[in-house]
Design a protein around this motif. Structure first.
Motif, PDB file in Angstrom:
ATOM      1  N   ASN A   1       0.832  -1.207   0.000  1.00 46.10           N
ATOM      2  CA  ASN A   1       0.000   0.000   0.000  1.00 46.10           C
ATOM      3  C   ASN A   1       0.865   1.254   0.000  1.00 46.10           C
ATOM      4  O   ASN A   1       0.557   2.225  -0.702  1.00 46.10           O
ATOM      5  CB  ASN A   1      -0.935  -0.020   1.210  1.00 46.10           C
ATOM      6  N   PHE A   2       1.922   1.241   0.775  1.00 49.91           N
ATOM      7  CA  PHE A   2       2.831   2.387   0.817  1.00 49.91           C
ATOM      8  C   PHE A   2       3.490   2.586  -0.550  1.00 49.91           C
ATOM      9  O   PHE A   2       3.530   3.696  -1.080  1.00 49.91           O
ATOM     10  CB  PHE A   2       3.869   2.199   1.920  1.00 49.91           C
ATOM     11  N   THR A   3       3.958   1.509  -1.145  1.00 43.50           N
ATOM     12  CA  THR A   3       4.580   1.583  -2.469  1.00 43.50           C
ATOM     13  C   THR A   3       3.590   2.115  -3.495  1.00 43.50           C
ATOM     14  O   THR A   3       3.928   3.011  -4.291  1.00 43.50           O
ATOM     15  CB  THR A   3       5.094   0.189  -2.894  1.00 43.50           C
ATOM     16  N   ASP A   4       2.378   1.596  -3.478  1.00 41.90           N
ATOM     17  CA  ASP A   4       1.362   2.057  -4.425  1.00 41.90           C
ATOM     18  C   ASP A   4       0.981   3.516  -4.192  1.00 41.90           C
ATOM     19  O   ASP A   4       0.726   4.253  -5.145  1.00 41.90           O
ATOM     20  CB  ASP A   4       0.116   1.168  -4.347  1.00 41.90           C
ATOM     21  N   SER A   5       0.948   3.933  -2.935  1.00 38.63           N
ATOM     22  CA  SER A   5       0.598   5.331  -2.649  1.00 38.63           C
ATOM     23  C   SER A   5       1.658   6.279  -3.213  1.00 38.63           C
ATOM     24  O   SER A   5       1.319   7.361  -3.703  1.00 38.63           O
ATOM     25  CB  SER A   5       0.413   5.550  -1.144  1.00 38.63           C
ATOM     26  N   MET A   6       2.927   5.872  -3.170  1.00 41.16           N
ATOM     27  CA  MET A   6       3.980   6.718  -3.745  1.00 41.16           C
ATOM     28  C   MET A   6       3.834   6.794  -5.265  1.00 41.16           C
ATOM     29  O   MET A   6       4.071   7.843  -5.861  1.00 41.16           O
ATOM     30  CB  MET A   6       5.359   6.206  -3.337  1.00 41.16           C
ATOM     31  N   LYS A   7       3.398   5.707  -5.889  1.00 40.95           N
ATOM     32  CA  LYS A   7       3.132   5.729  -7.331  1.00 40.95           C
ATOM     33  C   LYS A   7       1.986   6.691  -7.654  1.00 40.95           C
ATOM     34  O   LYS A   7       2.004   7.360  -8.684  1.00 40.95           O
ATOM     35  CB  LYS A   7       2.803   4.328  -7.841  1.00 40.95           C
ATOM     36  N   CYS A   8       0.995   6.739  -6.769  1.00 41.88           N
ATOM     37  CA  CYS A   8      -0.133   7.660  -6.968  1.00 41.88           C
ATOM     38  C   CYS A   8       0.324   9.114  -6.953  1.00 41.88           C
ATOM     39  O   CYS A   8      -0.283   9.968  -7.612  1.00 41.88           O
ATOM     40  CB  CYS A   8      -1.200   7.447  -5.895  1.00 41.88           C
ATOM     41  N   LEU A   9       1.370   9.395  -6.203  1.00 42.24           N
ATOM     42  CA  LEU A   9       1.911  10.757  -6.186  1.00 42.24           C
ATOM     43  C   LEU A   9       2.573  11.113  -7.511  1.00 42.24           C
ATOM     44  O   LEU A   9       2.537  12.260  -7.943  1.00 42.24           O
ATOM     45  CB  LEU A   9       2.964  10.904  -5.078  1.00 42.24           C
ATOM     46  N   GLU A  10       3.204  10.120  -8.112  1.00 38.98           N
ATOM     47  CA  GLU A  10       3.957  10.354  -9.343  1.00 38.98           C
ATOM     48  C   GLU A  10       3.053  10.487 -10.555  1.00 38.98           C
ATOM     49  O   GLU A  10       3.409  11.151 -11.524  1.00 38.98           O
ATOM     50  CB  GLU A  10       4.962   9.215  -9.560  1.00 38.98           C
ATOM     51  N   GLU A  11       1.904   9.840 -10.534  1.00 36.47           N
ATOM     52  CA  GLU A  11       1.001   9.878 -11.678  1.00 36.47           C
ATOM     53  C   GLU A  11      -0.438   9.794 -11.209  1.00 36.47           C
ATOM     54  O   GLU A  11      -0.731   9.204 -10.174  1.00 36.47           O
ATOM     55  CB  GLU A  11       1.291   8.724 -12.635  1.00 36.47           C
ATOM     56  N   ILE A  12      -1.316  10.376 -11.960  1.00 32.53           N
ATOM     57  CA  ILE A  12      -2.734  10.275 -11.647  1.00 32.53           C
ATOM     58  C   ILE A  12      -3.204   8.911 -12.128  1.00 32.53           C
ATOM     59  O   ILE A  12      -3.207   8.625 -13.321  1.00 32.53           O
ATOM     60  CB  ILE A  12      -3.539  11.403 -12.313  1.00 32.53           C
ATOM     61  N   ASN A  13      -3.552   8.070 -11.173  1.00 28.69           N
ATOM     62  CA  ASN A  13      -3.980   6.716 -11.489  1.00 28.69           C
ATOM     63  C   ASN A  13      -5.124   6.375 -10.537  1.00 28.69           C
ATOM     64  O   ASN A  13      -4.900   5.920  -9.412  1.00 28.69           O
ATOM     65  CB  ASN A  13      -2.809   5.740 -11.333  1.00 28.69           C
ATOM     66  N   LEU A  14      -6.334   6.649 -11.008  1.00 26.57           N
ATOM     67  CA  LEU A  14      -7.499   6.463 -10.143  1.00 26.57           C
ATOM     68  C   LEU A  14      -7.716   5.006  -9.766  1.00 26.57           C
ATOM     69  O   LEU A  14      -8.177   4.708  -8.664  1.00 26.57           O
ATOM     70  CB  LEU A  14      -8.746   7.036 -10.811  1.00 26.57           C
ATOM     71  N   GLN A  15      -7.357   4.090 -10.666  1.00 23.01           N
ATOM     72  CA  GLN A  15      -7.504   2.663 -10.366  1.00 23.01           C
ATOM     73  C   GLN A  15      -6.556   2.257  -9.228  1.00 23.01           C
ATOM     74  O   GLN A  15      -6.949   1.516  -8.321  1.00 23.01           O
ATOM     75  CB  GLN A  15      -7.244   1.821 -11.615  1.00 23.01           C
ATOM     76  N   LEU A  16      -5.320   2.740  -9.284  1.00 19.65           N
ATOM     77  CA  LEU A  16      -4.357   2.427  -8.228  1.00 19.65           C
ATOM     78  C   LEU A  16      -4.788   3.062  -6.912  1.00 19.65           C
ATOM     79  O   LEU A  16      -4.689   2.437  -5.853  1.00 19.65           O
ATOM     80  CB  LEU A  16      -2.954   2.893  -8.626  1.00 19.65           C
ATOM     81  N   ARG A  17      -5.289   4.277  -6.975  1.00 14.66           N
ATOM     82  CA  ARG A  17      -5.787   4.950  -5.768  1.00 14.66           C
ATOM     83  C   ARG A  17      -6.929   4.137  -5.156  1.00 14.66           C
ATOM     84  O   ARG A  17      -6.985   3.945  -3.934  1.00 14.66           O
ATOM     85  CB  ARG A  17      -6.250   6.358  -6.115  1.00 14.66           C
ATOM     86  N   LYS A  18      -7.830   3.663  -6.001  1.00 14.53           N
ATOM     87  CA  LYS A  18      -8.934   2.830  -5.535  1.00 14.53           C
ATOM     88  C   LYS A  18      -8.395   1.566  -4.874  1.00 14.53           C
ATOM     89  O   LYS A  18      -8.894   1.126  -3.843  1.00 14.53           O
ATOM     90  CB  LYS A  18      -9.855   2.485  -6.710  1.00 14.53           C
ATOM     91  N   GLN A  19      -7.345   0.981  -5.462  1.00 15.68           N
ATOM     92  CA  GLN A  19      -6.738  -0.228  -4.903  1.00 15.68           C
ATOM     93  C   GLN A  19      -6.129   0.049  -3.522  1.00 15.68           C
ATOM     94  O   GLN A  19      -6.242  -0.779  -2.614  1.00 15.68           O
ATOM     95  CB  GLN A  19      -5.665  -0.778  -5.851  1.00 15.68           C
ATOM     96  N   VAL A  20      -5.489   1.205  -3.371  1.00 15.98           N
ATOM     97  CA  VAL A  20      -4.930   1.587  -2.065  1.00 15.98           C
ATOM     98  C   VAL A  20      -6.048   1.664  -1.028  1.00 15.98           C
ATOM     99  O   VAL A  20      -5.905   1.164   0.093  1.00 15.98           O
ATOM    100  CB  VAL A  20      -4.151   2.922  -2.153  1.00 15.98           C
ATOM    101  N   HIS A  21      -7.183   2.248  -1.412  1.00 13.52           N
ATOM    102  CA  HIS A  21      -8.316   2.338  -0.488  1.00 13.52           C
ATOM    103  C   HIS A  21      -8.834   0.945  -0.117  1.00 13.52           C
ATOM    104  O   HIS A  21      -9.122   0.683   1.051  1.00 13.52           O
ATOM    105  CB  HIS A  21      -9.442   3.174  -1.107  1.00 13.52           C
ATOM    106  N   GLU A  22      -8.952   0.075  -1.122  1.00 14.90           N
ATOM    107  CA  GLU A  22      -9.423  -1.291  -0.850  1.00 14.90           C
ATOM    108  C   GLU A  22      -8.438  -2.038   0.048  1.00 14.90           C
ATOM    109  O   GLU A  22      -8.846  -2.743   0.977  1.00 14.90           O
ATOM    110  CB  GLU A  22      -9.623  -2.042  -2.166  1.00 14.90           C
ATOM    111  N   ASN A  23      -7.155  -1.886  -0.225  1.00 14.63           N
ATOM    112  CA  ASN A  23      -6.135  -2.539   0.601  1.00 14.63           C
ATOM    113  C   ASN A  23      -6.144  -2.001   2.018  1.00 14.63           C
ATOM    114  O   ASN A  23      -5.930  -2.749   2.970  1.00 14.63           O
ATOM    115  CB  ASN A  23      -4.751  -2.387  -0.020  1.00 14.63           C
ATOM    116  N   GLU A  24      -6.396  -0.702   2.154  1.00 14.67           N
ATOM    117  CA  GLU A  24      -6.431  -0.108   3.492  1.00 14.67           C
ATOM    118  C   GLU A  24      -7.601  -0.693   4.286  1.00 14.67           C
ATOM    119  O   GLU A  24      -7.457  -1.026   5.458  1.00 14.67           O
ATOM    120  CB  GLU A  24      -6.539   1.417   3.396  1.00 14.67           C
ATOM    121  N   ARG A  25      -8.739  -0.857   3.634  1.00 12.83           N
ATOM    122  CA  ARG A  25      -9.889  -1.488   4.308  1.00 12.83           C
ATOM    123  C   ARG A  25      -9.555  -2.934   4.678  1.00 12.83           C
ATOM    124  O   ARG A  25      -9.923  -3.416   5.750  1.00 12.83           O
ATOM    125  CB  ARG A  25     -11.134  -1.435   3.413  1.00 12.83           C
ATOM    126  N   GLN A  26      -8.821  -3.612   3.804  1.00  8.79           N
ATOM    127  CA  GLN A  26      -8.414  -4.995   4.082  1.00  8.79           C
ATOM    128  C   GLN A  26      -7.475  -5.055   5.291  1.00  8.79           C
ATOM    129  O   GLN A  26      -7.599  -5.939   6.136  1.00  8.79           O
ATOM    130  CB  GLN A  26      -7.742  -5.614   2.844  1.00  8.79           C
TER     131      GLN A  26
END
Length: 189
Positions: A115-140
């Motif tokens: 999740n941390f790795t993916d969140s840093m990728k979200c900073l580098e590029e606008i990727n709504l699917q990855l952002r959604k995945q971070v949210h799902e992983n956080e709930r998990q």
């Protein structure tokens, strides 16, 4: 970027300490966390100066994102240091985790790190699917923390675990859950 990568490196090393403790590795985590604190101080001072300038709406938004991210990166490295300290306490107090507890820590820590790795990728590029995945992983991660706490209580009731190791186990879970929360924050910026 260096601050983010240093936070991640400290977290990775801290998680390794749980199973492979050494004083040198612990000292390395503490040193990395201190370096992250220094980055926060220096970057924070610089950003305050920049913030006092006349900024465009876009630059002001970027400024705000940087301040928030910096705070989350610093908090993640704090949680990494906390985990390293908990690993040190395991050794110092001659405690162990059951195989199930070790597996649970590994699963939730892998999810929190990803999740941390993916969140840093979200900073580098606008990727709504990855952002959604971070949210799902956080709930998990939230659900795993609750489930694993219940599993531990069951192990404790069955005599397969001790109260002392359980306190450390719960603290590790809480730190990993907070890391995932900070990662979600970063993805949302």
């Amino acid at each position: 970027v260096k601050m983010a990568h240093l936070s991640q490196k400290a977290l990775d090393k801290a998680l390794d300490i749980i199973n492979n403790y050494s004083d040198a590795a612990y000292d390395e985590v503490v040193a990395m966390e201190e370096d992250v604190d220094k980055y926060e101080d220096k970057l924070g001072s610089y950003l305050v100066k920049v913030g006092n300038c006349d900024l465009s709406r876009h630059d002001n938004h970027t400024f705000s994102i940087l301040l928030h991210c910096m705070s989350d990166f610093e908090r993640i490295s704090d949680h990494g240091e906390n985990i390293a300290e908990l690993g040190k306490n395991l050794i110092k107090e001659k405690l162990t985790f059951s195989e199930h507890a070790q597996d649970e820590i590994k699963e939730i820590s892998n999810l929190a790190i990803n999740n941390f790795t993916d969140s840093m990728k979200c900073l580098e590029e606008i990727n709504l699917q990855l952002r959604k995945q971070v949210h799902e992983n956080e709930r998990q991660v939230d659900l795993l923390e609750i489930g694993y706490r219940n599993h531990h209580l069951q192990r404790l009731n069955e005599g397969r675990c001790t109260v002392d190791s359980g306190v450390i186990y719960f603290d590790i879970l809480a730190n990993l859950e907070r890391i995932s929360d900070h990662s979600k924050n970063i993805a949302d910026y």
